[in-house]
Design an enzyme around this catalytic site. Structure first.
Site, short mmCIF file in Angstrom:
data_model
loop_
_atom_site.label_atom_id
_atom_site.label_comp_id
_atom_site.label_asym_id
_atom_site.label_seq_id
_atom_site.Cartn_x
_atom_site.Cartn_y
_atom_site.Cartn_z
N SER A 179 42.41 36.58 39.37
CA SER A 179 42.71 36.62 40.80
C SER A 179 42.42 35.26 41.42
CB SER A 179 41.83 37.68 41.48
OG SER A 179 41.89 37.59 42.89
N TYR A 205 33.66 41.75 43.14
CA TYR A 205 35.02 41.43 42.67
C TYR A 205 35.16 39.95 42.35
CZ TYR A 205 40.12 41.40 42.46
OH TYR A 205 41.43 41.25 42.06
N LYS A 210 35.89 38.29 38.59
CA LYS A 210 37.08 37.51 38.25
C LYS A 210 36.71 36.08 37.81
CE LYS A 210 40.11 40.73 38.83
NZ LYS A 210 40.84 41.28 37.65
#
Length: 245
Positions: free
Chosen positions: A136, A149, A153
């Site tokens: 991402s 998150y 990533k």
């Protein structure tokens, strides 16, 4: 690229909705023997009904042992797309150990787990395969309320570099694709439930729009194919220039 994928076995994790489904279906259209693995039984069953020649496996990818057993039973693959992921959002002070552990288990540990099995069989069978990990833009740019998150990533990007280093001598390529906000059903729901969030993000994207599923799919297939035969260890943004700003 069409001829490259014909007859090749490719495993796609989280391939029954959103970006993963788009990847699985395009590989299927190009003649691959696709296997989709996910914990979403209903979506897997719907995919199987629509596309009977796509094989599906239901398992919680956060369960190391059950996932390992399931993937090992599937045989040999020429390609792997580690697409499965979760996004549990919360302000920094409210990020719980449970949500952090779940995020890391699905977004990072499952990539390690599945890739170990798939890559080992590539090596044993002298297959110069390709693995694409879906990362991402959040691996390189902080997003508010995305503590777990963003951390996961970033870990995916680092894991990918080490995989590229160690598997390169076997002719196996490993890369990531790092999308911006993509207009999946979930993406629309999350980013347009509060228009101000979408507007703030769009202001940071030079192309002035969010991405579409096919734009990520095309990038993944390029990296999987021999058109990218000299590309490994790369993190390829599909972000409309977000990371350039």
């Amino acid at each position: 690229m069409d001829k490259y994928f014909k007859g090749k076995r490719i495993l796609v994790t989280g391939g029954c909705q959103g970006i993963g489904r788009g990847i699985a279906l395009e590989l299927w259209r190009q003649g691959s023997n696709v296997v989709v693995i996910s914990n979403q039984r209903d979506n897997l069953e719907n995919l199987k009904k629509e596309y009977p020649t796509i094989d599906v496996v239901c398992v919680d990818l956060a369960d190391w042992d059950k996932t390992r057993e399931a993937v090992d039973s599937l045989g040999v693959f020429e390609g792997l797309v580690n697409n499965a992921g979760v996004a549990i959002t919360a302000p920094f002070f409210e990020c719980s150990p449970e949500s952090f552990d779940r995020t890391m288990a699905v977004n990072v540990k499952s990539i390690l787990n599945i890739s170990q099995i798939v890559a080992k069989k590539m090596v044993d069978n002298k297959i110069k395969g390709s693995i694409v990990n879906i990362s991402s833009q959040a691996s390189k740019s902080a997003l508010k309320d995305h503590t777990a998150y963003c951390a996961s990533k970033s870990a995916v990007d680092s894991l990918t570099r080490v995989m590229a280093l160690e598997l390169g001598p076997h002719g196996i390529r490993i890369n990531t694709v790092n999308p911006t906000v993509i207009m999946t059903d979930l993406g629309r729901k999350v980013w347009f439930s509060d228009p101000s969030n979408a507007e703030a993000m769009l202001l940071k994207i030079p192309l002035g729009r969010f991405g579409e599923v096919h734009e990520v799919v095309n990038t993944v297939l390029f990296l999987l194919s021999d058109a990218a035969s000299m590309i490994t260890g790369v993190h390829l943004p599909v972000d409309g220039g977000y990371l350039a700003t």
